[in-house]
Design a protein around this motif. Sequence first.
Motif, PDB file in Angstrom:
ATOM      1  N   ALA A  70       0.838  -1.204   0.000  1.00 36.22           N
ATOM      2  CA  ALA A  70       0.000   0.000   0.000  1.00 36.22           C
ATOM      3  C   ALA A  70       0.874   1.255   0.000  1.00 36.22           C
ATOM      4  N   GLY A  71       1.910   1.260   0.829  1.00 39.95           N
ATOM      5  CA  GLY A  71       2.817   2.406   0.870  1.00 39.95           C
ATOM      6  C   GLY A  71       3.576   2.604  -0.426  1.00 39.95           C
ATOM      7  N   LEU A  72       3.982   1.503  -1.036  1.00 42.99           N
ATOM      8  CA  LEU A  72       4.708   1.587  -2.304  1.00 42.99           C
ATOM      9  C   LEU A  72       3.821   2.160  -3.406  1.00 42.99           C
ATOM     10  N   TRP A  73       2.563   1.699  -3.483  1.00 40.83           N
ATOM     11  CA  TRP A  73       1.652   2.249  -4.488  1.00 40.83           C
ATOM     12  C   TRP A  73       1.420   3.738  -4.252  1.00 40.83           C
ATOM     13  N   TYR A  74       1.296   4.124  -2.994  1.00 38.20           N
ATOM     14  CA  TYR A  74       1.154   5.553  -2.672  1.00 38.20           C
ATOM     15  C   TYR A  74       2.376   6.322  -3.186  1.00 38.20           C
ATOM     16  N   ALA A  75       3.575   5.809  -2.928  1.00 42.47           N
ATOM     17  CA  ALA A  75       4.798   6.485  -3.364  1.00 42.47           C
ATOM     18  C   ALA A  75       4.862   6.599  -4.882  1.00 42.47           C
ATOM     19  N   ILE A  76       4.443   5.548  -5.575  1.00 44.64           N
ATOM     20  CA  ILE A  76       4.462   5.577  -7.043  1.00 44.64           C
ATOM     21  C   ILE A  76       3.475   6.614  -7.573  1.00 44.64           C
ATOM     22  N   PHE A  77       2.229   6.575  -7.084  1.00 43.88           N
ATOM     23  CA  PHE A  77       1.231   7.539  -7.549  1.00 43.88           C
ATOM     24  C   PHE A  77       1.639   8.970  -7.199  1.00 43.88           C
ATOM     25  N   THR A  78       2.135   9.161  -5.982  1.00 42.05           N
ATOM     26  CA  THR A  78       2.546  10.495  -5.554  1.00 42.05           C
ATOM     27  C   THR A  78       3.688  11.007  -6.426  1.00 42.05           C
ATOM     28  N   SER A  79       4.681  10.170  -6.665  1.00 40.05           N
ATOM     29  CA  SER A  79       5.829  10.628  -7.450  1.00 40.05           C
ATOM     30  C   SER A  79       5.422  10.997  -8.870  1.00 40.05           C
ATOM     31  N   LEU A  80       4.514  10.243  -9.460  1.00 44.61           N
ATOM     32  CA  LEU A  80       4.068  10.562 -10.821  1.00 44.61           C
ATOM     33  C   LEU A  80       3.259  11.864 -10.857  1.00 44.61           C
ATOM     34  N   LEU A  81       2.363  12.041  -9.885  1.00 43.52           N
ATOM     35  CA  LEU A  81       1.584  13.283  -9.831  1.00 43.52           C
ATOM     36  C   LEU A  81       2.482  14.494  -9.564  1.00 43.52           C
ATOM     37  N   LEU A  82       3.435  14.336  -8.645  1.00 40.83           N
ATOM     38  CA  LEU A  82       4.340  15.450  -8.347  1.00 40.83           C
ATOM     39  C   LEU A  82       5.255  15.761  -9.523  1.00 40.83           C
ATOM     40  N   ALA A  83       5.651  14.744 -10.276  1.00 38.80           N
ATOM     41  CA  ALA A  83       6.497  14.979 -11.447  1.00 38.80           C
ATOM     42  C   ALA A  83       5.762  15.838 -12.477  1.00 38.80           C
ATOM     43  N   VAL A  84       4.499  15.544 -12.697  1.00 37.04           N
ATOM     44  CA  VAL A  84       3.706  16.347 -13.629  1.00 37.04           C
ATOM     45  C   VAL A  84       3.590  17.781 -13.107  1.00 37.04           C
ATOM     46  N   PHE A  85       3.313  17.925 -11.818  1.00 35.05           N
ATOM     47  CA  PHE A  85       3.204  19.266 -11.234  1.00 35.05           C
ATOM     48  C   PHE A  85       4.525  20.019 -11.337  1.00 35.05           C
ATOM     49  N   ILE A  86       5.631  19.377 -11.006  1.00 33.61           N
ATOM     50  CA  ILE A  86       6.927  20.058 -11.038  1.00 33.61           C
ATOM     51  C   ILE A  86       7.277  20.490 -12.461  1.00 33.61           C
ATOM     52  N   TYR A  87       7.019  19.628 -13.427  1.00 27.54           N
ATOM     53  CA  TYR A  87       7.279  20.015 -14.810  1.00 27.54           C
ATOM     54  C   TYR A  87       6.443  21.234 -15.195  1.00 27.54           C
ATOM     55  N   LEU A  88       5.141  21.173 -14.914  1.00 29.41           N
ATOM     56  CA  LEU A  88       4.270  22.305 -15.262  1.00 29.41           C
ATOM     57  C   LEU A  88       4.652  23.567 -14.486  1.00 29.41           C
ATOM     58  N   TYR A  89       5.012  23.396 -13.231  1.00 30.60           N
ATOM     59  CA  TYR A  89       5.387  24.540 -12.387  1.00 30.60           C
ATOM     60  C   TYR A  89       6.629  25.234 -12.938  1.00 30.60           C
ATOM     61  N   LEU A  90       7.654  24.468 -13.289  1.00 29.00           N
ATOM     62  CA  LEU A  90       8.904  25.061 -13.758  1.00 29.00           C
ATOM     63  C   LEU A  90       8.837  25.523 -15.211  1.00 29.00           C
ATOM     64  N   ALA A  91       8.090  24.818 -16.040  1.00 33.79           N
ATOM     65  CA  ALA A  91       8.061  25.139 -17.469  1.00 33.79           C
ATOM     66  C   ALA A  91       6.962  26.122 -17.847  1.00 33.79           C
ATOM     67  N   VAL A  92       5.823  26.087 -17.130  1.00 37.59           N
ATOM     68  CA  VAL A  92       4.669  26.872 -17.567  1.00 37.59           C
ATOM     69  C   VAL A  92       4.171  27.838 -16.488  1.00 37.59           C
ATOM     70  N   LEU A  93       3.905  27.322 -15.305  1.00 41.76           N
ATOM     71  CA  LEU A  93       3.232  28.121 -14.275  1.00 41.76           C
ATOM     72  C   LEU A  93       4.134  29.182 -13.635  1.00 41.76           C
ATOM     73  N   SER A  94       5.360  28.820 -13.329  1.00 42.53           N
ATOM     74  CA  SER A  94       6.284  29.762 -12.680  1.00 42.53           C
ATOM     75  C   SER A  94       7.698  29.609 -13.234  1.00 42.53           C
ATOM     76  N   PRO A  95       7.888  29.917 -14.505  1.00 44.01           N
ATOM     77  CA  PRO A  95       9.233  29.764 -15.076  1.00 44.01           C
ATOM     78  C   PRO A  95      10.253  30.713 -14.450  1.00 44.01           C
ATOM     79  N   ASP A  96       9.783  31.792 -13.807  1.00 40.26           N
ATOM     80  CA  ASP A  96      10.704  32.707 -13.142  1.00 40.26           C
ATOM     81  C   ASP A  96      11.443  32.017 -11.994  1.00 40.26           C
ATOM     82  N   VAL A  97      10.794  31.079 -11.335  1.00 44.69           N
ATOM     83  CA  VAL A  97      11.442  30.317 -10.261  1.00 44.69           C
ATOM     84  C   VAL A  97      12.586  29.491 -10.855  1.00 44.69           C
ATOM     85  N   PHE A  98      12.342  28.881 -11.995  1.00 45.55           N
ATOM     86  CA  PHE A  98      13.373  28.100 -12.667  1.00 45.55           C
ATOM     87  C   PHE A  98      14.519  29.010 -13.111  1.00 45.55           C
TER      88      PHE A  98
END
Length: 184
Positions: free
Chosen positions: A76-104
């Motif tokens: 259960a913990g491993l599945w949580y880690a996998i789902f969380t990491s995939l969702l956060l990866a999408v957010f981080i990409y969008l955050y750095l590339a689109v939403l807040s490129p000034d931070v990058f």
Amino acid sequence: MKTQTPNPNSAAIKWAVINLVTTIILTYGIQSLNMDPNSSLKYIGYLPFILFLILTQKEFQEQLGGYITFGQAFTAGLWYAIFTSLLLAVFIYLYLAVLSPDVFDKSLAVSQSQMAEKGMSQEQIDKAMGIAKKYGPIIAAVGTVIIDIIFGIIVSLIGAAIVKKERSPFDTPDADYKDPEPTV
């Protein structure tokens, strides 16, 4: 009639989405307060990750009737880690590339000055900055997946050791047993 065995994915997805929302709030909170995202404050994001992973394991334990093996809790913990990491990866990409490129861009400026302090030539710095500008958000997203899954494995092992509660032979319900009717 066949009873359906609980699946850890529903709890894992639920808590992964809650973690994503929490991370988004923390990220924009740090950004709005003009705090340095590279300070030790960035590690505060691991607290919700740990908390929600254990809550995933506890929820799955409840779905299983209050008992859970080490392996079930780890899964259960491993599945949580996998789902969380995939969702956060999408957010981080969008955050750095689109939403807040000034931070990058700010992080690139810091990296550039650190390279200059280390004595790298301008040609080396320019080459590294070119790669970072082109692939930086993707590298950050992939790095998030790898780091969060490794961290999730470690926390899942610890959480499984804490959460596990296996049935004893006396706790196993007998499907054929029926309470006797009281006699008068």
